[in-house]
Motif scaffolding. Structure first.
Motif, PDB file in Angstrom:
ATOM      1  N   ILE A 175       2.496   1.384  -3.468  1.00  0.00           N
ATOM      2  CA  ILE A 175       1.513   2.013  -4.504  1.00  0.00           C
ATOM      3  C   ILE A 175       1.136   3.447  -4.221  1.00  0.00           C
ATOM      4  O   ILE A 175       1.255   4.574  -5.283  1.00  0.00           O
ATOM      5  CB  ILE A 175       0.352   1.246  -4.436  1.00  0.00           C
ATOM      6  CG1 ILE A 175       0.521  -0.257  -4.943  1.00  0.00           C
ATOM      7  CG2 ILE A 175      -0.950   1.914  -5.074  1.00  0.00           C
ATOM      8  CD1 ILE A 175      -0.540  -1.146  -4.938  1.00  0.00           C
ATOM      9  N   ALA A 176       1.046   4.067  -2.972  1.00  0.00           N
ATOM     10  CA  ALA A 176       0.862   5.300  -2.509  1.00  0.00           C
ATOM     11  C   ALA A 176       1.937   6.129  -3.194  1.00  0.00           C
ATOM     12  O   ALA A 176       1.863   7.259  -3.774  1.00  0.00           O
ATOM     13  CB  ALA A 176       0.637   5.671  -1.213  1.00  0.00           C
ATOM     14  N   GLU A 178       0.765  -1.222   0.010  1.00  0.00           N
ATOM     15  CA  GLU A 178      -0.172   0.103   0.195  1.00  0.00           C
ATOM     16  C   GLU A 178       0.685   1.423   0.085  1.00  0.00           C
ATOM     17  O   GLU A 178       0.474   2.232  -0.596  1.00  0.00           O
ATOM     18  CB  GLU A 178      -0.899  -0.021   1.443  1.00  0.00           C
ATOM     19  CG  GLU A 178      -2.020  -1.011   1.175  1.00  0.00           C
ATOM     20  CD  GLU A 178      -1.364  -2.396   1.904  1.00  0.00           C
ATOM     21  OE1 GLU A 178      -2.185  -2.961   1.937  1.00  0.00           O
ATOM     22  OE2 GLU A 178      -0.276  -2.207   2.195  1.00  0.00           O
ATOM     23  N   ARG A 187      -7.017   3.849   2.762  1.00  0.00           N
ATOM     24  CA  ARG A 187      -5.511   4.749   3.011  1.00  0.00           C
ATOM     25  C   ARG A 187      -6.144   6.155   2.815  1.00  0.00           C
ATOM     26  O   ARG A 187      -5.168   7.131   3.128  1.00  0.00           O
ATOM     27  CB  ARG A 187      -4.836   4.266   2.092  1.00  0.00           C
ATOM     28  CG  ARG A 187      -3.423   4.743   2.237  1.00  0.00           C
ATOM     29  CD  ARG A 187      -2.166   4.056   1.561  1.00  0.00           C
ATOM     30  NE  ARG A 187      -1.127   4.644   1.851  1.00  0.00           N
ATOM     31  CZ  ARG A 187      -0.169   4.139   2.656  1.00  0.00           C
ATOM     32  NH1 ARG A 187      -0.364   3.173   3.469  1.00  0.00           N
ATOM     33  NH2 ARG A 187       1.022   5.015   2.995  1.00  0.00           N
ATOM     34  N   ILE A 235      -7.573   4.935  -7.174  1.00  0.00           N
ATOM     35  CA  ILE A 235      -6.818   4.105  -8.030  1.00  0.00           C
ATOM     36  C   ILE A 235      -7.651   3.151  -8.433  1.00  0.00           C
ATOM     37  O   ILE A 235      -8.204   2.044  -7.502  1.00  0.00           O
ATOM     38  CB  ILE A 235      -5.460   3.883  -7.753  1.00  0.00           C
ATOM     39  CG1 ILE A 235      -4.640   5.088  -7.263  1.00  0.00           C
ATOM     40  CG2 ILE A 235      -4.754   2.636  -8.848  1.00  0.00           C
ATOM     41  CD1 ILE A 235      -3.333   4.731  -6.740  1.00  0.00           C
ATOM     42  N   GLN A 250       1.879   5.937  -7.531  1.00  0.00           N
ATOM     43  CA  GLN A 250       0.508   6.668  -8.142  1.00  0.00           C
ATOM     44  C   GLN A 250       0.678   5.708  -9.473  1.00  0.00           C
ATOM     45  O   GLN A 250       0.316   6.624 -10.435  1.00  0.00           O
ATOM     46  CB  GLN A 250       0.845   7.965  -7.972  1.00  0.00           C
ATOM     47  CG  GLN A 250       0.602   8.684  -6.763  1.00  0.00           C
ATOM     48  CD  GLN A 250      -0.969   8.489  -6.078  1.00  0.00           C
ATOM     49  OE1 GLN A 250      -1.833   8.963  -6.898  1.00  0.00           O
ATOM     50  NE2 GLN A 250      -0.783   7.672  -5.374  1.00  0.00           N
ATOM     51  N   VAL A 255      -4.107  -0.749 -10.826  1.00  0.00           N
ATOM     52  CA  VAL A 255      -3.467  -2.027  -9.996  1.00  0.00           C
ATOM     53  C   VAL A 255      -4.194  -3.355 -10.408  1.00  0.00           C
ATOM     54  O   VAL A 255      -5.684  -3.458 -10.476  1.00  0.00           O
ATOM     55  CB  VAL A 255      -3.809  -1.866  -8.464  1.00  0.00           C
ATOM     56  CG1 VAL A 255      -3.388  -3.075  -7.670  1.00  0.00           C
ATOM     57  CG2 VAL A 255      -3.142  -0.645  -7.798  1.00  0.00           C
ATOM     58  N   LEU A 284      -6.045  -0.329   0.522  1.00  0.00           N
ATOM     59  CA  LEU A 284      -6.120   0.747  -0.273  1.00  0.00           C
ATOM     60  C   LEU A 284      -7.253   1.543  -0.293  1.00  0.00           C
ATOM     61  O   LEU A 284      -6.851   2.765  -0.417  1.00  0.00           O
ATOM     62  CB  LEU A 284      -5.806   0.073  -1.834  1.00  0.00           C
ATOM     63  CG  LEU A 284      -4.460  -0.831  -2.050  1.00  0.00           C
ATOM     64  CD1 LEU A 284      -4.650  -1.396  -3.500  1.00  0.00           C
ATOM     65  CD2 LEU A 284      -3.267   0.373  -2.054  1.00  0.00           C
ATOM     66  N   ARG A 285      -8.126   1.141  -0.169  1.00  0.00           N
ATOM     67  CA  ARG A 285      -9.511   1.814  -0.314  1.00  0.00           C
ATOM     68  C   ARG A 285      -9.854   2.838   1.064  1.00  0.00           C
ATOM     69  O   ARG A 285     -10.027   4.030   0.819  1.00  0.00           O
ATOM     70  CB  ARG A 285     -10.843   0.973  -0.180  1.00  0.00           C
ATOM     71  CG  ARG A 285     -10.986   0.278  -1.611  1.00  0.00           C
ATOM     72  CD  ARG A 285     -10.894   1.434  -2.775  1.00  0.00           C
ATOM     73  NE  ARG A 285     -10.970   0.502  -3.932  1.00  0.00           N
ATOM     74  CZ  ARG A 285     -10.411   0.903  -5.137  1.00  0.00           C
ATOM     75  NH1 ARG A 285      -9.379   1.905  -4.875  1.00  0.00           N
ATOM     76  NH2 ARG A 285     -10.450   0.271  -6.262  1.00  0.00           N
ATOM     77  N   ALA A 322      -4.507   9.033  -1.514  1.00  0.00           N
ATOM     78  CA  ALA A 322      -3.225   8.558  -1.907  1.00  0.00           C
ATOM     79  C   ALA A 322      -3.575   7.033  -2.656  1.00  0.00           C
ATOM     80  O   ALA A 322      -3.018   7.082  -3.702  1.00  0.00           O
ATOM     81  CB  ALA A 322      -2.141   8.354  -0.944  1.00  0.00           C
ATOM     82  N   THR A 323      -4.484   6.496  -2.515  1.00  0.00           N
ATOM     83  CA  THR A 323      -4.864   5.225  -3.333  1.00  0.00           C
ATOM     84  C   THR A 323      -6.293   4.647  -3.431  1.00  0.00           C
ATOM     85  O   THR A 323      -6.775   3.935  -4.018  1.00  0.00           O
ATOM     86  CB  THR A 323      -4.173   4.060  -2.472  1.00  0.00           C
ATOM     87  OG1 THR A 323      -4.716   3.738  -1.091  1.00  0.00           O
ATOM     88  CG2 THR A 323      -2.642   4.144  -2.168  1.00  0.00           C
TER      89      THR A 323
END
Length: 122
Positions: free
Chosen positions: A41-42, A38, A70, A77, A45, A49, A67-68, A73-74
């Motif tokens: 990925i943040a 996570e 966070r 996506i 960017q 994914v 991710l959802r 930042a994520t």
């Protein structure tokens, strides 16, 4: 074209997905472990994914939920689950967890790229 994060613990699946993306002129960011993904990925960017579900230590569902949650930042996506879980209940559960799409293994390059293109266009 696009930068796509690929998270899969199986090296053969990771290699295959990345090769398909490369052939379609996408940049693939490879992650063979869900550890700290996570944060990575943040930082990176990516535009999309592609996330395996069955992985050791943490499932793709757990990664997806994190991710959802966070934040900015994520959270926005797009995430497509790429998994061997083919039952309709699994698909429904994945979408309920926040996935934007679902591709079952085995897949053809056309199936994978069709789902990739669909989420990059939106």
């Amino acid at each position: 074209m696009a930068t796509i994060a690929v998270i899969d613990d199986a090296r053969c699946d990771l290699d295959l997905i990345c090769a398909i993306l490369h052939d379609a002129n996408h940049t693939a960011l490879r992650f063979q472990s869900p550890a700290n993904v996570e944060t990575r990925i943040a930082s990176a960017q990516p535009d999309l994914v592609l996330l395996d579900v069955i992985m050791p230590a943490r499932s793709g569902y757990e990664v997806l939920r994190r991710l959802r949650r966070r934040g900015a930042a994520t959270a926005d996506i797009p995430v497509v689950l790429v998994t061997s879980k083919t039952d309709p209940v699994d698909r429904a559960w994945g979408l309920r967890q926040g996935a934007d799409g679902y591709v079952t293994k085995p897949f053809t390059p056309e199936q994978l790229l069709g789902e990739v293109d669909r989420h990059l266009a939106s």
